[in-house]
Design an enzyme around this catalytic site. Structure first.
Site, PDB file in Angstrom:
ATOM      1  N   LYS A   1     -15.267  68.129 -91.153  1.00 34.90           N
ATOM      2  CA  LYS A   1     -14.423  68.854 -90.184  1.00 34.90           C
ATOM      3  C   LYS A   1     -14.222  68.053 -88.906  1.00 34.90           C
ATOM      4  O   LYS A   1     -14.939  67.096 -88.630  1.00 34.90           O
ATOM      5  CB  LYS A   1     -15.047  70.206 -89.846  1.00 34.90           C
ATOM      6  CG  LYS A   1     -16.471  70.136 -89.220  1.00 34.90           C
ATOM      7  CD  LYS A   1     -16.511  69.899 -87.735  1.00 34.90           C
ATOM      8  CE  LYS A   1     -17.929  69.837 -87.181  1.00 34.90           C
ATOM      9  NZ  LYS A   1     -18.042  69.394 -85.783  1.00 34.90           N
TER      10      LYS A   1
ATOM     11  N   GLY B   1     -20.609  63.969 -86.034  1.00 34.44           N
ATOM     12  CA  GLY B   1     -19.980  65.195 -85.518  1.00 34.44           C
ATOM     13  C   GLY B   1     -18.875  65.691 -86.426  1.00 34.44           C
ATOM     14  O   GLY B   1     -18.024  66.477 -86.018  1.00 34.44           O
TER      15      GLY B   1
ATOM     16  N   GLY C   1     -20.938  66.222 -92.004  1.00 31.49           N
ATOM     17  CA  GLY C   1     -21.224  65.741 -93.361  1.00 31.49           C
ATOM     18  C   GLY C   1     -22.447  66.441 -93.948  1.00 31.49           C
ATOM     19  O   GLY C   1     -22.414  66.921 -95.090  1.00 31.49           O
ATOM     20  N   GLY C   2     -23.521  66.531 -93.170  1.00 38.54           N
ATOM     21  CA  GLY C   2     -24.745  67.189 -93.648  1.00 38.54           C
ATOM     22  C   GLY C   2     -24.510  68.671 -93.902  1.00 38.54           C
ATOM     23  O   GLY C   2     -24.973  69.219 -94.905  1.00 38.54           O
TER      24      GLY C   2
ATOM     25  N   ASP D   1     -22.997  74.514 -88.322  1.00 37.20           N
ATOM     26  CA  ASP D   1     -21.631  74.383 -88.847  1.00 37.20           C
ATOM     27  C   ASP D   1     -21.485  74.931 -90.266  1.00 37.20           C
ATOM     28  O   ASP D   1     -20.376  74.989 -90.794  1.00 37.20           O
ATOM     29  CB  ASP D   1     -21.208  72.900 -88.876  1.00 37.20           C
ATOM     30  CG  ASP D   1     -20.935  72.366 -87.479  1.00 37.20           C
ATOM     31  OD1 ASP D   1     -20.488  73.139 -86.616  1.00 37.20           O
ATOM     32  OD2 ASP D   1     -21.167  71.160 -87.265  1.00 37.20           O
TER      33      ASP D   1
END
Ligand code: C5P
Length: 319
Positions: free
Chosen positions: A10, A105, A108-109, A143
């Site tokens: 994102k 930022g 990905g994780g 997120d």
């Protein structure tokens, strides 16, 4: 059974930090847009209770994960959260093809975690409430609820309150094209938030304007309202970051901004062709990708899982 999920990273079109909370987190308001840069998360059931996680990088360096204890991988934390939710101790093998840079930022994780949760939701037949899934996702990372929801979302609280930017009757708007740039160093989200100091906040209409721009697919309006309340802090900690924003602007980007807590920055473009031109102007040794936003989510169209989960499920074969 094996399930493969394509879980997007994102960018944040806006990110307002509203204040520090008693629990150490920060209250946020952010218009978050998934982008067409996907982590492939493959989850295969096991007969025993072991959990394994293997990550290979495709165009990104995954060396930082080599020494990470198994239980600290966000995908594995997601497995533990789903085990609690589903009341099972069953294990699984996870294989991740990582395409989103680490510590950028770009979530990905969190995409790995959302992908693992979506896969296990399917494999284990989680029948609980959407809210329980979101709560479990939030316990893994701030997120994760947004990525589980899919599509453009307004994210509030510490990240656990997510709502769709598009209304049910909105026509799917055209996506925004952008060039994402990873400067080559990772940034610690925790360090950025710890170094953040309250200052003048964004204009009251930043969030509303961002939402309208996404609904209308109006990239010029999006540029006028793009805002990141962590940018000053990140520029202070990593002054080189501003250089990459400058390179994007000099290359013709309509606007350039930090994504999340960085270190990635992105430049918004008029079209894919425009984004490719901007990309060509950047130094060749810098990681960059031309991607589009996914405003209405891709999963909704596929009809898998609950309608609001947008990650794509490709494979579900008996093993
Ligand atoms: O939730 P996540 O693991 O992504 O957050 C990483 C760190 O970023 C947290 O430990 C916290 O220090 C900081 N953070 C915050 N407020 C948020 C999200 C994250 O302070 N809303």
């Amino acid at each position: 059974m094996k399930t493969v999920v394509q879980a997007p990273g994102k960018i944040n079109l806006t990110l307002e930090v509203l204040g520090r909370r008693p629990d150490g987190y920060h209250d946020l308001r952010s218009v978050l847009l998934p982008v067409s840069l996907f982590e492939t998360v493959e989850v295969e059931e096991r007969a025993d209770d072991a959990v394994t996680c293997r990550t290979v990088g495709e165009g990104v360096d995954v060396a930082a994960l080599a020494d990470l204890p198994l239980e600290r991988h966000l995908a594995v934390k997601a497995v533990r959260a789903m085990q609690r939710l589903c009341g099972t101790t069953r294990g699984c093998d996870i294989r991740i093809v990582k395409r989103v840079p680490i510590g950028a930022g770009m979530a990905g994780g969190s995409a790995d975690a959302a992908g693992a949760m979506a896969a296990l939701h399917r494999l284990w037949g989680f029948a609980g409430r959407w809210e329980a899934l979101v709560e479990a996702g939030a316990s893994v990372g701030s997120d994760v609820p947004a990525l589980l929801h899919g599509g453009a979302v307004l994210m509030e609280g510490r990240g656990e309150r997510v709502s769709a930017v598009l209304r049910p009757d909105d026509k799917p708007p055209p996506p925004f094209w952008l060039v994402a740039v990873f400067p080559g160093y990772s940034v610690s989200t925790r360090q950025v938030f710890e170094s953040w100091t309250p200052r003048l906040t964004a204009g009251a209409d930043v969030c509303d304007n961002a939402i309208s721009s996404v609904r209308n697919g109006d990239v010029r309006a999006a540029c006028l309202t793009a805002y990141n309340g962590l940018q000053d802090t990140v520029n202070r900690l990593h002054p080189e970051t501003e250089r990459f924003c400058l390179a994007l602007r000099e290359g013709g980007a309509l606007s350039a901004l930090l994504s999340g807590s960085g270190s990635a920055v992105f430049g918004l473009a008029e079209s894919r062709a425009h984004a490719l031109r901007i990309q060509r102007s950047l130094p060749k040794n810098v990681w960059s990708k031309v991607v589009s936003t996914l405003p209405d989510g891709v999963m909704a169209a596929h009809g898998f899982l609950m309608p609001r989960v947008m990650v794509q499920i490709h494979v579900g074969q008996p093993s």
